[in-house]
Design a protein around this motif. Structure first.
Motif, mmCIF file in Angstrom:
data_model
loop_
_atom_site.group_PDB
_atom_site.id
_atom_site.type_symbol
_atom_site.label_atom_id
_atom_site.label_comp_id
_atom_site.label_asym_id
_atom_site.label_seq_id
_atom_site.Cartn_x
_atom_site.Cartn_y
_atom_site.Cartn_z
ATOM 1 N N UNK A 1 -11.308 56.198 -57.371
ATOM 2 C CA UNK A 1 -11.558 55.221 -58.190
ATOM 3 C C UNK A 1 -10.123 54.457 -57.931
ATOM 4 N N UNK A 2 -8.545 55.005 -57.862
ATOM 5 C CA UNK A 2 -7.475 54.584 -58.072
ATOM 6 C C UNK A 2 -7.690 53.899 -56.911
ATOM 7 N N UNK A 3 -6.924 52.735 -57.054
ATOM 8 C CA UNK A 3 -6.067 52.080 -55.377
ATOM 9 C C UNK A 3 -4.799 51.896 -56.307
ATOM 10 N N UNK A 4 -4.048 51.966 -54.724
ATOM 11 C CA UNK A 4 -2.408 52.693 -54.493
ATOM 12 C C UNK A 4 -1.263 51.699 -53.326
ATOM 13 N N UNK A 5 -0.845 50.975 -53.958
ATOM 14 C CA UNK A 5 -0.107 49.950 -53.268
ATOM 15 C C UNK A 5 1.012 50.618 -52.284
ATOM 16 N N UNK A 6 1.235 50.987 -51.531
ATOM 17 C CA UNK A 6 2.425 52.129 -50.898
ATOM 18 C C UNK A 6 3.935 50.209 -50.409
ATOM 19 N N UNK A 7 4.337 50.046 -51.423
ATOM 20 C CA UNK A 7 5.323 48.851 -51.286
ATOM 21 C C UNK A 7 6.769 49.162 -50.936
ATOM 22 N N UNK A 8 7.042 48.507 -50.170
ATOM 23 C CA UNK A 8 6.612 47.534 -49.552
ATOM 24 C C UNK A 8 6.890 47.761 -48.186
ATOM 25 N N UNK A 9 6.814 47.359 -46.645
ATOM 26 C CA UNK A 9 6.639 47.346 -45.680
ATOM 27 C C UNK A 9 7.823 48.387 -44.985
ATOM 28 N N UNK A 10 7.789 49.786 -44.332
ATOM 29 C CA UNK A 10 8.492 50.602 -43.810
ATOM 30 C C UNK A 10 9.345 52.130 -44.799
ATOM 31 N N UNK A 11 9.204 51.308 -45.468
ATOM 32 C CA UNK A 11 9.339 52.533 -46.597
ATOM 33 C C UNK A 11 8.585 53.890 -46.415
ATOM 34 N N UNK A 12 9.350 54.389 -46.576
ATOM 35 C CA UNK A 12 8.781 56.601 -46.506
ATOM 36 C C UNK A 12 7.914 56.642 -47.335
ATOM 37 N N UNK A 13 6.662 57.463 -47.503
ATOM 38 C CA UNK A 13 6.170 57.468 -48.709
ATOM 39 C C UNK A 13 4.829 58.807 -47.930
ATOM 40 N N UNK A 14 5.005 59.722 -48.532
ATOM 41 C CA UNK A 14 3.528 60.750 -48.987
ATOM 42 C C UNK A 14 2.874 60.887 -49.686
ATOM 43 N N UNK A 15 1.937 62.008 -48.982
ATOM 44 C CA UNK A 15 0.390 61.820 -50.188
ATOM 45 C C UNK A 15 0.081 64.012 -50.285
ATOM 46 N N UNK A 16 -0.530 63.983 -51.278
ATOM 47 C CA UNK A 16 -0.451 65.195 -51.401
ATOM 48 C C UNK A 16 -1.629 65.725 -52.198
ATOM 49 N N UNK A 17 -2.797 66.851 -51.636
ATOM 50 C CA UNK A 17 -3.657 66.639 -52.572
ATOM 51 C C UNK A 17 -2.900 68.194 -53.604
ATOM 52 N N UNK A 18 -3.767 67.426 -54.434
ATOM 53 C CA UNK A 18 -2.775 68.510 -55.898
ATOM 54 C C UNK A 18 -4.087 69.690 -56.754
ATOM 55 N N UNK A 19 -5.384 69.388 -56.155
ATOM 56 C CA UNK A 19 -6.537 69.546 -56.286
ATOM 57 C C UNK A 19 -7.104 71.230 -55.807
ATOM 58 N N UNK A 20 -7.913 71.158 -56.568
ATOM 59 C CA UNK A 20 -8.811 72.610 -55.117
ATOM 60 C C UNK A 20 -9.795 72.371 -54.596
ATOM 61 N N UNK A 21 -10.038 70.913 -54.646
ATOM 62 C CA UNK A 21 -11.762 70.165 -53.892
ATOM 63 C C UNK A 21 -10.734 69.140 -52.792
ATOM 64 N N UNK A 22 -11.530 69.127 -51.558
ATOM 65 C CA UNK A 22 -10.310 68.082 -50.990
ATOM 66 C C UNK A 22 -10.265 66.690 -51.214
ATOM 67 N N UNK A 23 -9.449 66.152 -51.074
ATOM 68 C CA UNK A 23 -9.237 64.816 -50.960
ATOM 69 C C UNK A 23 -9.703 63.447 -49.373
ATOM 70 N N UNK A 24 -10.330 62.756 -49.861
ATOM 71 C CA UNK A 24 -10.659 61.788 -48.661
ATOM 72 C C UNK A 24 -10.661 60.778 -49.705
ATOM 73 N N UNK A 25 -9.750 59.633 -49.013
ATOM 74 C CA UNK A 25 -9.026 58.084 -49.367
ATOM 75 C C UNK A 25 -9.516 57.217 -48.136
#
Lengths: 178, 178, 178, 178, 178, 178
Positions: free
Chosen positions: F106-130
Motif C-alpha cells: 500500500x505504500x506509494x513512492x516516487x523516484x525523484x527526479x528524472x534520470x537519477x540512479x535508483x534500485x529496489x530490493x526485496x528484504x523479506x521472505x515473500x515475493x514482492x509485487x509492485x
C-alpha cells in the motif's frame, strides 16, 4: 493564477517526502454511485511537486459506477487488480465516438487522449479494484453531473434547458440531485 | 495515435497557405440551441499546422446558448463584437465553483484554465458576435450533452442512471434528444 | 531572470480577474506611423497569468503602418474587422523571402512562425480595425526601428555603419528620429 | 508547415552521424561586414535532429561586425577564444534597453532571452574567434538589414518610409545595398 | 521540490548578470582520473536562470578520463579545441550499444540523447581542451562510480553484490575508493 | 533521430488499441538478480503513442534486486501490492546523497527526479509485487552494470580502470560477467 505550493528547501528533503502510505486500503463505496477514488496527487504526496505524474486507487462496488468525468490536465492509464470492469471514453465533436471495453484482472487500459470524458462501471458481482496513473501531479477531475448540475452558484436553468433540451422541471430536479 | 497532416514542402509554401476568408459572415443560428461556431482551426487554415493557436467566430441568436462544453487541448480567450453575452465556467472537483460574468461590446474574457466546462448565453434582444482565440491549432470541442447522451454507440443507460440519478425513462428521453 | 507576477490566492479569485473591458474603443492613430496597438496581455488582464495566449486590437489610419516588428515569444493570428490591410512577413536567412497578402474584412491571417519580422499597412481610404491573438500571455514586441536606431544607450554608430552600409551622417540622422 | 528531415532507421545509426568536422578552421571574413558565422545546425550535423541544441563558430576581423540579428527559435550563449569582442542586445518595447559589454578571452556571455536583437563587434586589432551554442537544432537567424531592406520581393517602400522616417531616396539606397 | 533561485528585479538587471569570466583558464587535472570539468551553469552565471542552456570546459591530461557519467536533464554537444579525444556513449537496455569515436581539433560531437551514460578519454600525449554546451541551465551530472559506490549513506552491499555479481570484498573495496 | 512508430489512421482505431492484457501474471525471477520487470510501454501498448505515460509490473523474489538503473526519459512512481521492498535513489554530483526507504503493502513512492540512479530490493521472505508508472510512453532503462561493463563493443578497459580505480583483472572480470 494558481501557484505551486512553496517548495521545501532541498537540503531538508528526506525520504519520507517521497512516500504515501495506505493505497492497499479499500475506499468506502457506500454512496449513491457505489464507487470511491483514493488520489495520490501532489496534495497527498508532496514529492510529486514539479513532476508530471500521480496515482489513484479506484474501488467500485458490484454494479457501481465511476461517473462520466474528465481530467483537464492529464491522460490516464489503469490496470485492474480485481473484478470485471467496463471502461469507456467518448471522442470530441463531431463524432462523439464511444470506445468501450470490458477489462479483467491484469488488463491495462489507456484513456486516450487528454481531457476526454470517460467512465468506469463494475459489471460483476465482486468488488473492482484498479490502480490508475495520470500524467500530472495535479490532474484535476471534472465530474460531468457535478459540474453541470451541481455548480455553485447554479448555472441558470435557461442555459441547461437549451443545452439538454429538457423542460424546467427536469432541470430543477437534476439540480436538486447534485 | 493521431498524426499531423503531412506537411507541405517549404519551398512550395505561398502566402495563401496562411489565409482563411469569410469570418465576417454570420453563422446560421437557426438550430435547437440558437448558436453557431465557425472554426478557423488547422483543418480550415493549413498554415496553423505546428502552431499553438486558432480562432473561431461565435454567433448566438437572442436567448440562444453555446452549450456547456470543454476544449480538451486549449484555453480560450474571447472578445465581444456585438451584443450582451453571459459567460461562465465551472472549476473541477470538489468545489465545482461557477464563475459567471455578463460581457458587453469590447469586453475580453479568458476561460481559465484548460479543459474546464464553460458556456455562453445571449441574454439580450440582439445577436451576439464574438471572436475567440484558442491555444491549439486543433483545440477540440466536447459538447457535454452530445458526448454523454449522444455518443455512438450509446453509453449503457445503467451508467447514466447511476451517474445522473435519473430513472431509465429520463435517460432514454435524453438519449433520444442527442 | 524575469519572474511571473505573484499569483493571487485561488480562493480569492473572482470572475472580474478574467475580464478586460474596452477593446471596442479605437486606438489613437495620430502619430508618426498612423497606427496604434491596444494590448490585452497579462499586464492588462491578470487572468492570463500562466496561460499561453493574449489578444490585441490594431487600429491603422488610412495609409498608416504598423512598422516592421517581431514578437520574441509568440506567433500571431489576426482577423480584419474593417478596412483593407496589407500584411507581410519575411523568412530568416538566407532566403529572406517576403510573404505578402492583401486582407479584406473577414480574412484571417497567421504570421508564421514565431519570431519573424512582419508588418501591416492600411492600403485603403478607411480605418483598419483588426483583432490579433498571440501564443503567449506576454508576447513582447520588438519594433525594428526602435530597437536598432532608438536603443538606450545608443548602439555604437560604427556597428550600424557596417551593418547597414550607411555613412555616419545617415546613421546619426536615423538615431535622431527614434 | 515545416517538417523535420526524415529520420534514419535507428538500427543503421553509426557514430559518424553524431560528428561534424572542421570547426577549428577560420571562416572567411573578407566581406562587407568583416565577419563570418560557421553553423553546426541540424543541416550540418544530422545527429542534432530532435535535440534542442546547436553550435556555431564566429570569426570577426579587426573592426568587423556581426550585424544586428535575432534567432527566432533560440537563446545564445558564447565564449571568446581569441580577441576583444563587444557584444550587445536590446530589450523589447517600450524600453528598448541596450545591454552592452566588452568580452575578453575566456569570457562567457548569454544573450537573454529568446528572439531579441543582438550584435557583436571586434573592437581590437586581432581576429576574434568565439564559440556559440544555441537552444535549438535549427535556431534560424534574421539579419535585420537583410530582412527589412533585402527581402525578396522587396517590402513596399511606403512601409519603410513610414517605419524608418526616411525619404524614398534613402529607402531606395538602402534596398540597393542589401 | 527544487525551486529556482529567487529572480532579480528586472529593473536592476545589468550586463554583468549575463557574464562569466575565466573559461580560458585550464582546469586542474592532478587528480585520480586526470580530468577536470569547469561548469558555467546557473550557479556560476545567474543570467542562465529560466534558460535551457549552459556551457562547460573540459580539461583532460594525457591518458586521463572523464569518467562514465550521465546528465539527467540535458543533452550535450562538444567541440575539441586541442588534443585527441576518444568519446563514447552507450544506449539503454536491451542493446547497450556502445558508440565510440576519436575526435580531433575542430570536431563537434553530440552525445545523443538525454540521460545516456557517456565518457571521454584523452588518447594522446598532449592536453585535451573541449568546450561543451548542454540543454539545461542546470544539467546535473551523475558520475556512475560516485553514485553507485560512493553514495552517502552507502547503498547496502547486498544490493551491489547482486547487481554487479561481485563478492563482498570486492564491493567493500570499491566503496572504499569512492 | 529516432522516429515514432507510424500512426494508425484515426478512423481505424478500435478499443483494443488501448488494451494490454496479462499484467496480473508474475514475471519469472529465476535469474542472477532474482527480479523481473514486465513493461507496458508503447511497444507493448500501441495506444500509448504520443502520450507521456507507461506502466510496468515489478516482481522480485526474496532477497532479489532490481539493479541500480536510470530511466533517461522518465520519472517513476510505484506502489507495493505485496511484500517488503527497500527502495533507494542517489542524487547527482557533488552530494551523491542516498535516499532510502522500506516500503510495505500500500505504500506509494516516487523516484525523484528524472534520470537519477535508483534500485529496489526485496528484504523479506515473500515475493514482492509492485506496479510502477513512468512519465513517458518509452521511458528507457539503463542498467548501470550492463551499460558500463556489458556494452557492445566493450568500453576500453583503460577507461574503466581509471573511472573505477580497479586493476585490469578486476575490470576484465566485471566485463566477463555482463
Amino acid at each position: 493564477m494558481l501557484g505551486n505550493s512553496v517548495c521545501k528547501d532541498p537540503k531538508l528533503v528526506e525520504a519520507n517526502d517521497f512516500l504515501f502510505s495506505g493505497l492497499h486500503i479499500a475506499g468506502n463505496t457506500t454512496n449513491a454511485v457505489g464507487s470511491r477514488v483514493t488520489p495520490v496527487f501532489a496534495s497527498q504526496l508532496r514529492g510529486l511537486n514539479t513532476l508530471g505524474i500521480s496515482m489513484a486507487r479506484v474501488d467500485i462496488a458490484p454494479w457501481g459506477v465511476n461517473s462520466p468525468h474528465s481530467h483537464p490536465r492529464a491522460t490516464e492509464i489503469c490496470t485492474v487488480l480485481e473484478g470485471t470492469l467496463e471502461v469507456g471514453f467518448i471522442t470530441s465533436n463531431p463524432e462523439n465516438r464511444h470506445f468501450c471495453k470490458v477489462l479483467h484482472k491484469g488488463d491495462v487500459f489507456v484513456f486516450l487522449p487528454i481531457g476526454l470524458i470517460h467512465y468506469q462501471r463494475n459489471i460483476g458481482y465482486n468488488n473492482v479494484v484498479a490502480i490508475a496513473a495520470l500524467t500530472s501531479k495535479n490532474p484535476g477531475a471534472i465530474t460531468i453531473g457535478n459540474a453541470v448540475f451541481g455548480a455553485t452558484p447554479e448555472i441558470a436553468s435557461e442555459v441547461l434547458i437549451k443545452a439538454f433540451q429538457l423542460d424546467k422541471n427536469a432541470i430543477n430536479y437534476l439540480q436538486s440531485k447534485f
